[in-house]
Scaffold this motif. Sequence first.
Motif, PDB file in Angstrom:
ATOM      1  N   ILE A 396     -31.694 -37.124  64.472  1.00 56.46           N
ATOM      2  CA  ILE A 396     -30.705 -36.860  63.090  1.00 56.46           C
ATOM      3  C   ILE A 396     -29.561 -37.198  63.045  1.00 56.46           C
ATOM      4  O   ILE A 396     -28.713 -37.569  63.728  1.00 56.46           O
ATOM      5  CB  ILE A 396     -30.443 -34.867  63.291  1.00 56.46           C
ATOM      6  CG1 ILE A 396     -31.977 -34.360  63.867  1.00 56.46           C
ATOM      7  CG2 ILE A 396     -29.873 -34.550  62.120  1.00 56.46           C
ATOM      8  CD1 ILE A 396     -33.087 -34.538  62.892  1.00 56.46           C
ATOM      9  N   VAL A 409     -33.457 -28.752  65.135  1.00 53.80           N
ATOM     10  CA  VAL A 409     -34.746 -29.183  64.497  1.00 53.80           C
ATOM     11  C   VAL A 409     -35.869 -28.450  64.781  1.00 53.80           C
ATOM     12  O   VAL A 409     -35.894 -28.092  66.299  1.00 53.80           O
ATOM     13  CB  VAL A 409     -34.827 -30.778  64.637  1.00 53.80           C
ATOM     14  CG1 VAL A 409     -34.936 -31.135  66.002  1.00 53.80           C
ATOM     15  CG2 VAL A 409     -35.986 -31.131  63.796  1.00 53.80           C
ATOM     16  N   TYR A 430     -34.333 -35.884  69.021  1.00 51.44           N
ATOM     17  CA  TYR A 430     -35.258 -34.922  69.439  1.00 51.44           C
ATOM     18  C   TYR A 430     -36.612 -35.291  69.882  1.00 51.44           C
ATOM     19  O   TYR A 430     -36.963 -36.522  69.196  1.00 51.44           O
ATOM     20  CB  TYR A 430     -35.205 -33.894  68.276  1.00 51.44           C
ATOM     21  CG  TYR A 430     -36.036 -34.429  67.044  1.00 51.44           C
ATOM     22  CD1 TYR A 430     -37.648 -33.911  66.977  1.00 51.44           C
ATOM     23  CD2 TYR A 430     -35.636 -35.117  66.010  1.00 51.44           C
ATOM     24  CE1 TYR A 430     -38.267 -34.489  65.973  1.00 51.44           C
ATOM     25  CE2 TYR A 430     -36.439 -35.678  65.038  1.00 51.44           C
ATOM     26  CZ  TYR A 430     -37.682 -35.122  64.965  1.00 51.44           C
ATOM     27  OH  TYR A 430     -38.436 -35.600  63.760  1.00 51.44           O
ATOM     28  N   THR A 445     -34.636 -29.457  59.851  1.00 51.31           N
ATOM     29  CA  THR A 445     -33.095 -29.702  60.620  1.00 51.31           C
ATOM     30  C   THR A 445     -32.279 -28.413  59.858  1.00 51.31           C
ATOM     31  O   THR A 445     -32.328 -28.381  58.556  1.00 51.31           O
ATOM     32  CB  THR A 445     -33.016 -30.870  60.701  1.00 51.31           C
ATOM     33  OG1 THR A 445     -31.344 -30.759  61.769  1.00 51.31           O
ATOM     34  CG2 THR A 445     -32.331 -31.361  59.351  1.00 51.31           C
TER      35      THR A 445
END
Length: 606
Positions: A396, A409, A430, A445
């Motif tokens: 992210i 997320v 993640y 997210t």
Amino acid sequence: VCSGTGDQFTLESGGQFDRFFQLGNAYYFQADYADAVKWYGELFLMPDAKEREYYYRYAQSLKAVQNYDKADEMLKEFYKNNGGDKRALLASEEKNYLEVIKKNSGRYTIADAGINSSRSDYGSAFYGQNIVFASARDKGQLNPWSGEYCTDLYISNLNNDGSASKPVKFGGKINTKFNESTPVFTKDGKTVYFTRNNYIDGKTAVDKNKITLLKLYKATKDGKKWKDIKELPFNSNEYSVAHPALSQDEKTLYFVSNMPGTLGGSDIYKASINGDGSFGTPVNLGPEINTEGRESFPFISAKNELYFASDGYPGLGGLDIFVAKPDSKGGFEKPINVGEPVNSPGDDFAFLIDTSTKNGFFSSNRDNGVGSDDIYKLKENKEIAEECIQNIYGRITDELTGKPISATVALYDSKGVFVRDFQTKNDGMYDFGKVDCSTSYKVKTEKEGFDSTEKTVTTGSETGKSLIDLTIKEQRLNLGGDLAKNLDIKNIYFDLDKSNIRPDAEIELAKIAEAMRENPGIKIDIRSHTDCRNSAAYNMALSDRRAKSTIEWLVKQGISRSRLTGRGYGESQLLNHCECEGNVKSTCTEVEHQMNRRSEFIITKL
């Protein structure tokens, strides 16, 4: 009195269980799942708090009567109350377990083995061209646990056409007035390991609850007789040890026990068989195989695959049969349900197979059998496929800076049902772990102060990984600011002397509506304006009509009226020099006047 040598080791005793607890447990541990459903159902109608284990037992019983929807409800509650339990984690991760089982189904042809009686017959083993198994067909000591007679070992010859001869008693002094079951033989046929009640030399022993437990015994063959019947050194008068299996090199003995250190009701252990005939210390196969439920009846195939029965993994109900293939480290891979028709809503266990002929046997208490437990023969027509596992992972990042960012997320299935979430750290990475192949998921997210972002991904059809990177943008919404300007939405203009919403304005208003849906907490004040032409009073009324027209349009798009206020300001807040004083007409162009015919969307609450 004898006690059972089947899949149940102990019945819960002690404590002030009420009638429904006692009846539910009694039927559950006798594998009478229909009656267990009845009494657990009564239990769950009561307002009293239930121990978390009863959610699982009720779910397993519901599966056995094929009420899978209700079973899944109970498993959700079980997971909610006990997320650290491996069974709960499996139930959470494998919501589509019925589809997985369906993929593995149809690989076997099964039929009655032709050796069953009206009593319990189960737990077979190969012995040359014969099959040896346990049966309660002969009258003797009564087993109060099952209501049947104690089991002895029987032998039947396997004919070339797949039929079996009439069974006769096996083993001479191996059989006693107590239970004997689940033998396994060395390849030379000279040594047998088997299960028996805690009984030898005419004496019995019970545990602190006065239950006659189970032990493993070994006997050797001398001519046609079996002699030197000895119990194994890791037996105990305080816990059960049962259901032996041998590795292919016959240097490891696998068995089942509820000894201290067991993860669940019963676990699978192994112990080395030394060259001098002594045994190593028992080793639990660990959480890779064992759960907080019951694992039992192990069998090692010629391919070193571990077959076993369990009620701790997602299945069709009761005990299901699973197979775990060997891994490169001397252990086993994740167990796979072997599917129907070997597995059923009842108890299915004691699987064995000759991998050269693809013929084998298993035991089951399924409906329409001859006795309470029956032995079925099987033919493997197709080997089980390798499990397909995908992994969704990614990073992210901030859309403006490109730097990784800490955010939440979440993973959703194709129907929008939450699967699991992940909190990224400063590296923004993640990893959702194992997910299903050929399946559509949505990755979303969220972070306070940022716009949410989502992507849809369909995982591959083969084992692998799916990289899904997402960027998120910091929200530019601020209290007192113009929502349209914050989101780069074009001005909402009106025609001269008109209050209706123009087609080009509808496009921009739709963006306002969508922003309000995505941010359900915000409220806005709609402020409409005119140019200077016409009287101040007329312009004030016209702008008020424009504000109300805008509000009504948004309400029709599903925006709650309680989130919208607004009024007209006429020509009181012009944006440029285009004023009209007295009878003097403005010299501004039409484009300049139109700048003042507008609506603003001021954020009054975030």
